[in-house]
Design a protein around this motif. Structure first.
Motif, PDB file in Angstrom:
ATOM      1  N   SER A 131       0.987  -1.390  -0.202  1.00  0.00           N
ATOM      2  CA  SER A 131      -0.143   0.034   0.069  1.00  0.00           C
ATOM      3  C   SER A 131       0.983   1.313   0.056  1.00  0.00           C
ATOM      4  N   VAL A 132       1.991   1.267  -0.598  1.00  0.00           N
ATOM      5  CA  VAL A 132       2.776   2.343  -0.809  1.00  0.00           C
ATOM      6  C   VAL A 132       2.323   3.359  -1.954  1.00  0.00           C
ATOM      7  N   SER A 133       2.286   4.716  -1.470  1.00  0.00           N
ATOM      8  CA  SER A 133       1.888   5.747  -2.236  1.00  0.00           C
ATOM      9  C   SER A 133       2.889   6.588  -2.700  1.00  0.00           C
ATOM     10  N   THR A 134       4.139   6.795  -1.872  1.00  0.00           N
ATOM     11  CA  THR A 134       5.324   7.616  -1.970  1.00  0.00           C
ATOM     12  C   THR A 134       6.572   6.775  -2.116  1.00  0.00           C
ATOM     13  N   VAL A 135       7.232   7.229  -3.050  1.00  0.00           N
ATOM     14  CA  VAL A 135       8.837   6.530  -3.283  1.00  0.00           C
ATOM     15  C   VAL A 135       9.833   7.548  -2.686  1.00  0.00           C
ATOM     16  N   VAL A 136      10.555   7.210  -1.877  1.00  0.00           N
ATOM     17  CA  VAL A 136      11.780   8.172  -1.338  1.00  0.00           C
ATOM     18  C   VAL A 136      12.697   7.748  -2.014  1.00  0.00           C
ATOM     19  N   MET A 137      13.647   8.459  -3.020  1.00  0.00           N
ATOM     20  CA  MET A 137      14.726   7.997  -3.938  1.00  0.00           C
ATOM     21  C   MET A 137      15.902   8.390  -3.627  1.00  0.00           C
ATOM     22  N   THR A 138      16.832   7.566  -3.353  1.00  0.00           N
ATOM     23  CA  THR A 138      18.304   7.822  -3.346  1.00  0.00           C
ATOM     24  C   THR A 138      19.095   6.941  -4.155  1.00  0.00           C
ATOM     25  N   VAL A 150      12.629   7.256 -11.641  1.00  0.00           N
ATOM     26  CA  VAL A 150      11.600   8.531 -11.426  1.00  0.00           C
ATOM     27  C   VAL A 150      10.586   8.570 -12.140  1.00  0.00           C
ATOM     28  N   LEU A 151      10.774   8.614 -13.519  1.00  0.00           N
ATOM     29  CA  LEU A 151       9.994   8.605 -14.553  1.00  0.00           C
ATOM     30  C   LEU A 151       8.971   7.452 -14.517  1.00  0.00           C
ATOM     31  N   SER A 152       9.576   6.125 -14.466  1.00  0.00           N
ATOM     32  CA  SER A 152       8.573   5.182 -14.300  1.00  0.00           C
ATOM     33  C   SER A 152       7.501   5.268 -13.108  1.00  0.00           C
ATOM     34  N   ALA A 153       8.273   5.558 -11.875  1.00  0.00           N
ATOM     35  CA  ALA A 153       7.351   5.852 -10.707  1.00  0.00           C
ATOM     36  C   ALA A 153       6.192   7.018 -10.900  1.00  0.00           C
ATOM     37  N   VAL A 154       6.498   8.015 -11.417  1.00  0.00           N
ATOM     38  CA  VAL A 154       5.479   9.142 -11.824  1.00  0.00           C
ATOM     39  C   VAL A 154       4.345   8.493 -12.765  1.00  0.00           C
ATOM     40  N   ASP A 155       4.836   7.605 -13.817  1.00  0.00           N
ATOM     41  CA  ASP A 155       4.025   7.157 -14.830  1.00  0.00           C
ATOM     42  C   ASP A 155       2.930   6.288 -14.057  1.00  0.00           C
ATOM     43  N   LEU A 156       3.348   5.607 -13.017  1.00  0.00           N
ATOM     44  CA  LEU A 156       2.749   4.429 -12.260  1.00  0.00           C
ATOM     45  C   LEU A 156       1.908   5.243 -11.289  1.00  0.00           C
ATOM     46  N   GLY A 157       1.747   6.478 -11.078  1.00  0.00           N
ATOM     47  CA  GLY A 157       1.000   7.235 -10.114  1.00  0.00           C
ATOM     48  C   GLY A 157       1.681   7.544  -8.807  1.00  0.00           C
ATOM     49  N   PHE A 158       2.837   6.972  -8.420  1.00  0.00           N
ATOM     50  CA  PHE A 158       3.351   7.114  -7.425  1.00  0.00           C
ATOM     51  C   PHE A 158       4.052   8.650  -7.089  1.00  0.00           C
ATOM     52  N   ARG A 159       3.780   9.183  -5.731  1.00  0.00           N
ATOM     53  CA  ARG A 159       4.446  10.536  -5.472  1.00  0.00           C
ATOM     54  C   ARG A 159       5.976  10.117  -5.283  1.00  0.00           C
TER      55      ARG A 159
END
Length: 204
Positions: A131-138, A150-159
């Motif tokens: 049930s993740v809605s946000t991906v913190v990226m490093t 990042v672009l894949s995550a945005v396309d899939l609807g994640f913040r």
């Protein structure tokens, strides 16, 4: 994201996972594809992992055994970089750097064949399951595998929350260009924070 923005309800970091991209020996100083300032960002990444061990997923970019194992332009890419194929690399080159490997488990590893972490379909399924809605990226590199993820995550609807002082690249120009792009082109989908701000506003 400024501290004032991060304190607003829209800026709270909830239901998040820490996705740490390709912090592997091959990208460490002295590695075949070294990012010279990986050591500079490693303490910030290790600090995030230590606070969120069970919510951290590490990715590893796994090269093919030989170039012919990959299709199309990937085959051509690894013909140019034959020394990066597994027939030529020491196995440890694709391992996580030791300072982060110590957190596995409870942190998890997902291997990927291409730039985006989502090129392994297990990742999207795992995030939905949790049930993740946000991906913190490093991680590494800002302008290649991190960008693609990042672009894949945005396309899939994640913040996406990018920890700007926990990214590294072999190109300062590429890194700076991507930081500018994230700030100006992805409002509402991609936020930038420092590691210090992340510690303040992500406490789950």
């Amino acid at each position: 994201m400024s501290k004032r923005d991060a304190k607003s309800p829209e800026g709270e970091i909830r239901h998040a996972i820490h996705l740490c991209i390709d912090m592997q020996n091959i990208f460490a100083p002295g590695g075949l594809w070294q990012t010279p300032w990986m050591d500079k960002v490693l303490p910030a990444i290790a600090s995030i992992v230590s606070r969120h061990q069970a919510r951290t997923i590490f990715t590893r970019f796994i090269t093919p055994q030989e170039p012919e194992d990959r299709p199309g332009q990937w085959k051509a890419h690894f013909q140019r970089w034959r020394q990066a194929t597994r027939n030529h690399l020491p196995p440890s080159a694709l391992d996580l750097v030791a300072a982060l490997a110590r957190y596995v488990p409870p942190a998890r590893i997902i291997d990927k064949p291409a730039y985006s972490a989502f090129s392994n379909p297990r990742l999207a399924g795992l995030l939905v399951e949790k049930s993740v809605s946000t991906v913190v990226m490093t991680g590494a590199e800002t302008d290649v595998c991190v960008l693609s993820t990042v672009l894949s995550a945005v396309d899939l609807g994640f913040r996406v929350v990018i920890v700007e002082d926990a990214l590294c690249s072999s190109s300062d120009v590429g890194h700076d260009a991507l930081m500018t792009m994230y700030r100006t082109r992805f409002h509402g989908q991609v936020d930038l924070v420092t590691a210090e701000e992340l510690a303040e506003f992500w406490r789950e």
